[in-house]
Design a protein around this motif. Structure first.
Motif, PDB file in Angstrom:
ATOM      1  N   THR A 135      37.423  40.765  30.691  1.00 45.82           N
ATOM      2  CA  THR A 135      38.693  40.794  31.425  1.00 45.82           C
ATOM      3  C   THR A 135      38.691  41.925  32.453  1.00 45.82           C
ATOM      4  O   THR A 135      39.020  41.713  33.629  1.00 45.82           O
ATOM      5  N   VAL A 136      38.305  43.116  32.027  1.00 47.84           N
ATOM      6  CA  VAL A 136      38.300  44.278  32.927  1.00 47.84           C
ATOM      7  C   VAL A 136      37.320  44.067  34.071  1.00 47.84           C
ATOM      8  O   VAL A 136      37.639  44.294  35.244  1.00 47.84           O
ATOM      9  N   PHE A 137      36.116  43.621  33.727  1.00 46.34           N
ATOM     10  CA  PHE A 137      35.091  43.416  34.757  1.00 46.34           C
ATOM     11  C   PHE A 137      35.535  42.355  35.758  1.00 46.34           C
ATOM     12  O   PHE A 137      35.383  42.525  36.969  1.00 46.34           O
ATOM     13  N   SER A 138      36.101  41.260  35.281  1.00 47.19           N
ATOM     14  CA  SER A 138      36.561  40.187  36.170  1.00 47.19           C
ATOM     15  C   SER A 138      37.663  40.681  37.099  1.00 47.19           C
ATOM     16  O   SER A 138      37.652  40.382  38.298  1.00 47.19           O
ATOM     17  N   LEU A 139      38.610  41.426  36.530  1.00 48.86           N
ATOM     18  CA  LEU A 139      39.699  41.943  37.363  1.00 48.86           C
ATOM     19  C   LEU A 139      39.168  42.901  38.431  1.00 48.86           C
ATOM     20  O   LEU A 139      39.632  42.899  39.571  1.00 48.86           O
ATOM     21  N   SER A 140      38.174  43.709  38.071  1.00 47.22           N
ATOM     22  CA  SER A 140      37.646  44.703  39.002  1.00 47.22           C
ATOM     23  C   SER A 140      36.731  44.077  40.057  1.00 47.22           C
ATOM     24  O   SER A 140      36.977  44.193  41.253  1.00 47.22           O
ATOM     25  N   ARG A 141      35.688  43.428  39.594  1.00 49.55           N
ATOM     26  CA  ARG A 141      34.642  42.970  40.518  1.00 49.55           C
ATOM     27  C   ARG A 141      34.925  41.619  41.183  1.00 49.55           C
ATOM     28  O   ARG A 141      34.528  41.389  42.302  1.00 49.55           O
ATOM     29  N   LEU A 142      35.591  40.753  40.467  1.00 51.69           N
ATOM     30  CA  LEU A 142      35.818  39.416  41.022  1.00 51.69           C
ATOM     31  C   LEU A 142      37.169  39.283  41.713  1.00 51.69           C
ATOM     32  O   LEU A 142      37.316  38.512  42.652  1.00 51.69           O
ATOM     33  N   GLU A 143      38.163  40.041  41.222  1.00 54.09           N
ATOM     34  CA  GLU A 143      39.495  39.909  41.807  1.00 54.09           C
ATOM     35  C   GLU A 143      39.893  41.121  42.640  1.00 54.09           C
ATOM     36  O   GLU A 143      40.905  41.087  43.330  1.00 54.09           O
ATOM     37  N   GLY A 144      39.110  42.195  42.565  1.00 60.74           N
ATOM     38  CA  GLY A 144      39.312  43.330  43.462  1.00 60.74           C
ATOM     39  C   GLY A 144      40.403  44.315  43.089  1.00 60.74           C
ATOM     40  O   GLY A 144      40.840  45.094  43.931  1.00 60.74           O
ATOM     41  N   PHE A 145      40.841  44.314  41.836  1.00 64.70           N
ATOM     42  CA  PHE A 145      41.859  45.276  41.424  1.00 64.70           C
ATOM     43  C   PHE A 145      41.230  46.666  41.258  1.00 64.70           C
ATOM     44  O   PHE A 145      40.060  46.795  40.882  1.00 64.70           O
ATOM     45  N   SER A 146      42.023  47.696  41.503  1.00 61.35           N
ATOM     46  CA  SER A 146      41.560  49.079  41.292  1.00 61.35           C
ATOM     47  C   SER A 146      41.614  49.413  39.800  1.00 61.35           C
ATOM     48  O   SER A 146      42.262  48.718  39.011  1.00 61.35           O
ATOM     49  N   HIS A 147      40.950  50.503  39.420  1.00 59.24           N
ATOM     50  CA  HIS A 147      40.952  50.933  38.021  1.00 59.24           C
ATOM     51  C   HIS A 147      42.386  51.191  37.554  1.00 59.24           C
ATOM     52  O   HIS A 147      42.751  50.814  36.429  1.00 59.24           O
ATOM     53  N   ARG A 148      43.168  51.832  38.379  1.00 56.58           N
ATOM     54  CA  ARG A 148      44.557  52.149  38.028  1.00 56.58           C
ATOM     55  C   ARG A 148      45.366  50.864  37.822  1.00 56.58           C
ATOM     56  O   ARG A 148      46.119  50.728  36.858  1.00 56.58           O
ATOM     57  N   GLU A 149      45.193  49.876  38.727  1.00 55.04           N
ATOM     58  CA  GLU A 149      45.934  48.614  38.608  1.00 55.04           C
ATOM     59  C   GLU A 149      45.555  47.864  37.325  1.00 55.04           C
ATOM     60  O   GLU A 149      46.414  47.298  36.641  1.00 55.04           O
TER      61      GLU A 149
END
Length: 190
Positions: A135-149
């Protein structure tokens, strides 16, 4: 002009095919050579010969008995050769436009297929990750969310987000498909 040619022109004007055939055999090589000199292409020159003699037959009623037939054929051959060059130029321009359009469609199709294939490979790999890492990896790398978001969204600390991403990246790197993930990220960022 000799009497024989004058008689053949009279017979041609009357619509006799035998006269046409004799004139064709007398002049077709000269017409071909002239058109080849202008066009530098055997196929096009053969087309010009055919066009010239078709026009000669179609316009036979406008010929004059004492007319120099070679001069008449010479002018027609030059016109037909120039028309051929114009049509080839137009065809080449149309071909270039068509080729560009086909290439663009082909490139877009290729990019779509490659992206789909990469996406499928990544999904397969991501399924092997623990749920939270995935979930974290997908949100970060695939969807472009920041660590804080991501931290706010999942109600975890930004440090935990960072740890999940590092662990997932290590796993993917070990699987040698991190490169494909990187390419996919580049592809979707374009």
């Amino acid at each position: 002009m000799d009497v024989k040619e004058s008689k053949l022109i009279d017979m041609l004007i009357e619509g006799r095919k035998s006269a046409f055939e004799q004139l064709y055999h007398s002049y077709s090589n000269r017409v071909f050579n002239l058109s080849f000199f202008l066009l530098k292409d055997t196929g096009w020159s053969e087309d010009v010969v055919q066009d010239v003699f078709v026009k000669l037959w179609e316009n036979r009623s406008g010929l004059q008995r004492d007319q120099n037939l070679w001069t008449y054929l010479y002018v027609m051959t030059k016109r037909q050769a120039l028309n051929k060059l114009r049509s080839v130029k137009r065809s080449n321009a149309c071909f270039e436009r068509l080729w560009t359009q086909i290439s663009e469609v082909e490139d877009n199709l290729h990019d779509t297929v490659v992206a789909k294939e990469l996406k499928e490979n990544i999904k397969k790999l991501l399924r092997l990750l623990p749920r939270q890492q995935r979930t974290v990896f997908s949100l970060s790398r695939l969807e472009g969310f920041s660590h804080r978001e991501i931290a706010e969204r999942l109600n975890i600390s930004p440090n935990t987000v960072k740890n999940h991403i590092v662990q997932a990246a290590k796993y993917l790197k070990n699987e040698r498909l991190y490169h494909d993930l990187f390419l996919l990220a580049i592809f979707f960022s374009l």
